[in-house]
Design a protein around this motif. Structure first.
Motif, PDB file in Angstrom:
ATOM      1  N   TRP A 166       0.862  -1.183   0.000  1.00 40.06           N
ATOM      2  CA  TRP A 166       0.000   0.000   0.000  1.00 40.06           C
ATOM      3  C   TRP A 166       0.903   1.240   0.000  1.00 40.06           C
ATOM      4  O   TRP A 166       0.753   2.134   0.812  1.00 40.06           O
ATOM      5  N   GLU A 174       0.480   3.623   3.187  1.00 37.56           N
ATOM      6  CA  GLU A 174      -0.821   3.655   3.865  1.00 37.56           C
ATOM      7  C   GLU A 174      -0.881   2.504   4.863  1.00 37.56           C
ATOM      8  O   GLU A 174      -0.623   1.346   4.515  1.00 37.56           O
ATOM      9  N   ARG A 175      -1.183   2.850   6.101  1.00 38.16           N
ATOM     10  CA  ARG A 175      -1.262   1.863   7.182  1.00 38.16           C
ATOM     11  C   ARG A 175       0.061   1.116   7.372  1.00 38.16           C
ATOM     12  O   ARG A 175       0.066  -0.073   7.735  1.00 38.16           O
ATOM     13  N   VAL A 216      -3.614   0.422  -3.194  1.00 35.95           N
ATOM     14  CA  VAL A 216      -4.915   0.255  -3.862  1.00 35.95           C
ATOM     15  C   VAL A 216      -5.629   1.593  -4.051  1.00 35.95           C
ATOM     16  O   VAL A 216      -6.417   1.747  -4.976  1.00 35.95           O
ATOM     17  N   ASN A 217      -5.385   2.525  -3.151  1.00 34.88           N
ATOM     18  CA  ASN A 217      -5.850   3.901  -3.381  1.00 34.88           C
ATOM     19  C   ASN A 217      -4.791   4.493  -4.307  1.00 34.88           C
ATOM     20  O   ASN A 217      -3.861   5.160  -3.872  1.00 34.88           O
ATOM     21  N   LYS A 294      -9.190  -1.222  -6.928  1.00 41.48           N
ATOM     22  CA  LYS A 294     -10.159  -0.816  -5.907  1.00 41.48           C
ATOM     23  C   LYS A 294     -11.036   0.233  -6.578  1.00 41.48           C
ATOM     24  O   LYS A 294     -10.555   1.325  -6.914  1.00 41.48           O
ATOM     25  N   GLU A 298     -14.843   3.521  -0.823  1.00 39.47           N
ATOM     26  CA  GLU A 298     -14.245   4.577   0.004  1.00 39.47           C
ATOM     27  C   GLU A 298     -13.833   5.792  -0.831  1.00 39.47           C
ATOM     28  O   GLU A 298     -12.737   6.323  -0.687  1.00 39.47           O
ATOM     29  N   ARG A 331     -11.167  -5.906  -6.510  1.00 37.37           N
ATOM     30  CA  ARG A 331     -11.464  -6.043  -5.075  1.00 37.37           C
ATOM     31  C   ARG A 331     -12.965  -5.930  -4.771  1.00 37.37           C
ATOM     32  O   ARG A 331     -13.673  -5.119  -5.374  1.00 37.37           O
ATOM     33  N   PHE A 333     -13.975  -5.151  -1.754  1.00 40.14           N
ATOM     34  CA  PHE A 333     -14.066  -4.355  -0.519  1.00 40.14           C
ATOM     35  C   PHE A 333     -14.880  -3.093  -0.811  1.00 40.14           C
ATOM     36  O   PHE A 333     -14.340  -2.038  -1.097  1.00 40.14           O
ATOM     37  N   LYS A 367     -11.548  -9.765   1.134  1.00 45.28           N
ATOM     38  CA  LYS A 367     -10.880  -9.781   2.437  1.00 45.28           C
ATOM     39  C   LYS A 367     -11.340 -10.988   3.252  1.00 45.28           C
ATOM     40  O   LYS A 367     -12.437 -11.506   3.028  1.00 45.28           O
ATOM     41  N   ASP A 372     -13.579  -5.509   8.054  1.00 39.55           N
ATOM     42  CA  ASP A 372     -12.310  -4.928   7.631  1.00 39.55           C
ATOM     43  C   ASP A 372     -11.133  -5.349   8.507  1.00 39.55           C
ATOM     44  O   ASP A 372     -10.690  -4.581   9.361  1.00 39.55           O
ATOM     45  N   GLU A 400      -2.878  -2.917  11.031  1.00 37.72           N
ATOM     46  CA  GLU A 400      -3.708  -1.713  11.109  1.00 37.72           C
ATOM     47  C   GLU A 400      -4.651  -1.734  12.319  1.00 37.72           C
ATOM     48  O   GLU A 400      -4.795  -0.740  13.019  1.00 37.72           O
ATOM     49  N   TYR A 401      -5.300  -2.853  12.529  1.00 34.56           N
ATOM     50  CA  TYR A 401      -6.262  -2.962  13.623  1.00 34.56           C
ATOM     51  C   TYR A 401      -5.702  -3.822  14.757  1.00 34.56           C
ATOM     52  O   TYR A 401      -6.432  -4.201  15.650  1.00 34.56           O
ATOM     53  N   HIS A 535      -7.197   4.151  13.818  1.00 36.69           N
ATOM     54  CA  HIS A 535      -7.405   2.726  14.075  1.00 36.69           C
ATOM     55  C   HIS A 535      -6.457   2.181  15.139  1.00 36.69           C
ATOM     56  O   HIS A 535      -5.978   1.053  15.048  1.00 36.69           O
TER      57      HIS A 535
HETATM   58  C1  BDP Z   1      -9.036  -0.110   5.278  1.00 41.60           C
HETATM   59  C2  BDP Z   1      -7.962   0.916   5.486  1.00 41.60           C
HETATM   60  C3  BDP Z   1      -7.769   1.813   4.302  1.00 41.60           C
HETATM   61  C4  BDP Z   1      -7.643   0.986   3.053  1.00 41.60           C
HETATM   62  C5  BDP Z   1      -8.846   0.084   2.922  1.00 41.60           C
HETATM   63  C6  BDP Z   1      -8.786  -0.856   1.736  1.00 41.60           C
HETATM   64  O1  BDP Z   1      -8.284   1.671   6.618  1.00 41.60           O
HETATM   65  O2  BDP Z   1      -6.628   2.601   4.542  1.00 41.60           O
HETATM   66  O3  BDP Z   1      -7.526   1.797   1.935  1.00 41.60           O
HETATM   67  O4  BDP Z   1      -8.937  -0.729   4.060  1.00 41.60           O
HETATM   68  O5  BDP Z   1      -8.536  -2.035   1.955  1.00 41.60           O
HETATM   69  O6  BDP Z   1      -8.845  -1.095   6.238  1.00 41.60           O
HETATM   70  O7  BDP Z   1      -8.992  -0.435   0.616  1.00 41.60           O
END
Ligand code: BDP
Length: 706
Positions: A166, A174-175, A216-217, A294, A298, A331, A333, A367, A372, A400-401, A535
């Motif tokens: 990421w 990211e994360r 993915v973003n 993705k 979001e 994805r 998600f 996932k 998540d 992340e979590y 998180h």
């Molecule tokens: C979430 C994250 C975010 C990710 C997203 C994802 O907080 O940063 O972009 O998943 O998987 O858990 O796209």
């Protein structure tokens, strides 16, 4: 004579070297420290007197060089490379042999390592297979196994075993909690950081054969001619290790870098743009792996912006790939802000109607759980529910979590829990693992993805034990039947110590870390009650956010009656997404495993559970014993200090201190907050928190200060 008596001393010193020189963790599990046991070292020396590379390809050379490096380290002397064996005995022979698969269904990547005429032969149908076999042999030595009558045969169960980074063009991750990105985009393609090669070695050693380089973003920048040269340079380093590169794509790229007015997947100009962009990619990277997407998730753009569905988008990219040997991983998600809905059902609502509509080159990436990457989730209901679509399992290695790089959480038990879950899609034993490896629905293509936990920190993962998650993911991606205990032992032996009692202690504590983390953060099936957007830390009182499904109260539904999300027929009925056998397993609050209880049921505070305690008492018991168990982790860790590198040991010990402090924070925040609803006392023998709810709330506010 003097020299002779000095040799053992020298080895003793070499063996002790790791205790003198601080281990910075850079070498990961590929340490190749000298074998201290003289008899074993001699046995290894006898078995590995020379290496025959068996060919000129970059991959075979890589395999031979890795063996040389490993053997030199472990045997304490150089092992020569010879052109051919010429009747010699006591060497290692690498042999790519299409016919090797005849007697065993090795497939393109499976290997055999066996003893033949007093030589060790490493063989497989492709050079990559021989590379994997070489790492398997090195693993034998690193875990100090005997080399007599070797018979190692292994074939990966899943074809595409990917790491997903990421990572962003500006070097952030990211994360990511282990420093900045390892990819130095501004320096590429001219400067090739030697670290890329070590990254490839680590991945190949566990069988990872694909990497998505970017978040993915996604930024559209990766698709520009300038960046494709950089990506090609990275691909060049990874290629000899059997690793292909993939890219995450920004859906609106035809607009932002293509100058088109639309990114509608059914628009001819958009389709042409993607086709010629894909051709351009393959000119730069002939073995490019494909795209990860993705979309409409979001805030990311996607085909739904034009009234199209996910399959329209995915199939358009599959068409752009055309004859190229690449895949689209799309994805699942996705979830729309809906205060009255249930996010649990969102992906199923959008994707179930599309089963059978995806082109053959498309896999849908799901996932492990429906929300998540929580510390414990039921398996995602899409597994087993889309028989006509190959599904990629996506797990998250970056924590992340799960406490970032501060809390010790060994993830193999979490990943295994999902892999081993039975979807009952085609009768019993239709496990998620078998859905993903394609055997339940007879898919010819299969994949798995792990969101990487690595960064530019010297030790790659920040938390030294985080390395085990990268390792375990790769091992499970290759063979999902391995146990998390066996993998923990294997990793510990290669990375920390070979002393049997210490190995047992470390592997034993690793095995407990995940359930301990669950107990002090989200016991009994609580989920998504962590600090907003970062998180990290507890924030169960969170009731206001940009979206209702980003609050905590949305998920735990605490009220004066009880706690938990009713997902049965009297509630959201998300349970209905599973097969009847699974509905039966989880549908009854009296019989469901307590670990999943609050995922599916709103339970009265006074309800007695199967443990003999009421819900409230059980909740408190888990929070208290969970936090206390971190002290047990500390004791276990302290007991192996003499066997471990001092600096590494101290690093983990310090992180465990933080973990204990924060476990108490989680415990106090959660019991104090839920007590405002239950109105019940903290049960004996536990002592009520010394601080107030206002005190703990302040801690989260501090974390979120800008
Ligand atoms: C979430 C994250 C975010 C990710 C997203 C994802 O907080 O940063 O972009 O998943 O998987 O858990 O796209």
């Amino acid at each position: 004579m003097l020299l002779r008596s000095l040799v053992p001393l020298l080895f003793t010193l070499l063996a002790a070297a790791p205790f003198c020189v601080a281990d910075d963790g850079y070498r990961l599990w590929l340490k190749y420290d000298v074998v201290a046991d003289a008899a074993l070292r001699k046995e290894y020396q006898r078995a590995a007197q020379f290496i025959v590379a068996g060919g000129e390809s970059a991959t075979l050379k890589t395999a031979a060089e890795e063996l040389q490096q490993g053997l030199q380290g472990m045997l304490g002397k150089a092992v020569p490379m010879v052109g051919e064996e010429k009747g010699r005995k006591g060497g290692i022979i690498l042999r790519t042999d299409a016919a090797a698969a005849k007697n065993a269904p090795l497939g393109p990547e499976g290997y055999r390592v066996f003893t033949d005429k007093q030589n060790i032969v490493i063989t497989g149908r492709t050079d990559a297979a021989v590379l994997y076999g070489s790492f398997a042999l090195l693993r034998q030595l690193q875990t100090r196994q005997p080399l007599t009558n070797l018979a190692l045969t292994s074939t990966p169960k899943i074809q595409h075993r990917l790491l997903n980074h990421w990572d962003n063009p500006n070097g952030t991750v990211e994360r990511g909690y282990a420093g900045s990105s390892i990819w130095k985009w501004y320096e590429l393609p001219e400067v090739i950081d030697p670290r890329y090669r070590d990254y490839a070695r680590a991945n190949a050693s566990v069988g990872i054969n694909g990497v998505v380089l970017n978040n993915v973003n996604a930024s559209a920048r990766y698709l520009t001619a300038e960046y494709l040269q950089k990506v090609a340079a990275v691909a060049g380093v990874l290629r000899p290790y059997g690793i292909r590169v993939y890219l995450s794509v920004f859906w609106a790229a035809p607009k932002t870098i293509g100058g088109l007015p639309t990114a509608d997947p059914l628009d001819q100009k958009v389709r042409q743009w993607w086709t010629s962009k894909t051709d351009e990619i393959y000119r730069a990277i002939p073995d490019f792996g494909g795209f990860l997407v993705k979309a409409n998730s979001e805030g990311e753009p996607g085909p739904q912006d034009y009234g199209r569905h996910h399959a329209d988008g995915a199939n358009m990219l599959a068409a752009a790939l055309g004859q190229h040997d690449g895949l689209v991983m799309w994805r699942a998600f996705v979830y729309k802000a809906d205060a009255k809905g249930d996010r649990f059902k969102a992906a199923s609502q959008e994707f179930l109607p599309l089963d059978g509509k995806f082109a053959p080159k498309v896999l849908v990436q799901v996932k492990n759980g429906p929300i998540d990457f929580q510390a414990r989730e039921p398996f995602h209901p899409l597994f087993g529910a889309m028989p006509r679509t190959p599904l990629v399992l996506e797990v998250q290695l970056t924590q992340e979590y799960l406490g970032f790089a501060t809390h010790a959480v060994y993830l193999a038990p979490l990943i295994k829990e999902c892999l081993d879950a039975d979807t009952h899609a085609k009768g019993p034993a239709s496990t998620v693992a078998r859905v993903v490896d394609g055997s339940v629905d007879q898919h010819a293509v299969s994949g798995i993805a792990g969101v990487a936990n690595i960064g530019a920190d010297r030790n790659w993962t920040g938390h030294p034990l985080g390395q085990a998650n990268w390792y375990a993911y790769g091992r499970l991606a290759w063979d999902h039947t391995l146990t998390s205990q066996a993998i923990a032992e294997e990793w510990t032996r290669q990375t920390l110590t070979t002393e049997p009692r210490a190995v047992a202690t470390v592997a034993g504590l690793m095995q407990q870390t995940r359930s301990i983390y669950v107990r002090y953060t989200t016991p009994l099936g609580l989920h998504h009650i962590m600090g907003q957007s970062i998180h990290y830390g507890p924030e169960p009182w969170l009731a206001q956010s940009d979206r209702p499904d980003w609050t905590s109260v949305y998920y735990h539904r605490a009220d004066s009656e009880g706690l938990g999300f009713d997902r049965t027929a009297t509630g959201s009925n998300a349970l209905k997404l599973y097969q009847p056998a699974v509905q039966q397993l989880w549908g009854n609050p009296q019989t469901i495993a307590p670990d999943y209880l609050l995922w599916f049921h709103h339970v009265p505070w006074s309800q007695p559970l199967s443990t003999g305690r009421t819900l409230w008492d059980e909740l408190c018991t888990r929070y208290y014993t969970g936090a206390d168990s971190v002290q047990w982790l500390q004791q276990q860790w302290a007991s192996v200090r003499p066997q471990l590198d001092a600096a590494l040991h101290a690093d983990v010990a310090a992180r465990l201190q933080t973990q204990h402090k924060e476990a108490l924070w989680w415990r106090d925040a959660c019991v104090l907050y839920f007590q405002t609803w239950s109105r019940r006392p903290i049960p004996a023998p536990f002592t009520p928190p010394q601080r107030t709810l206002a005190d703990v709330k302040q801690l989260v506010d501090l974390y979120q200060l800008r």
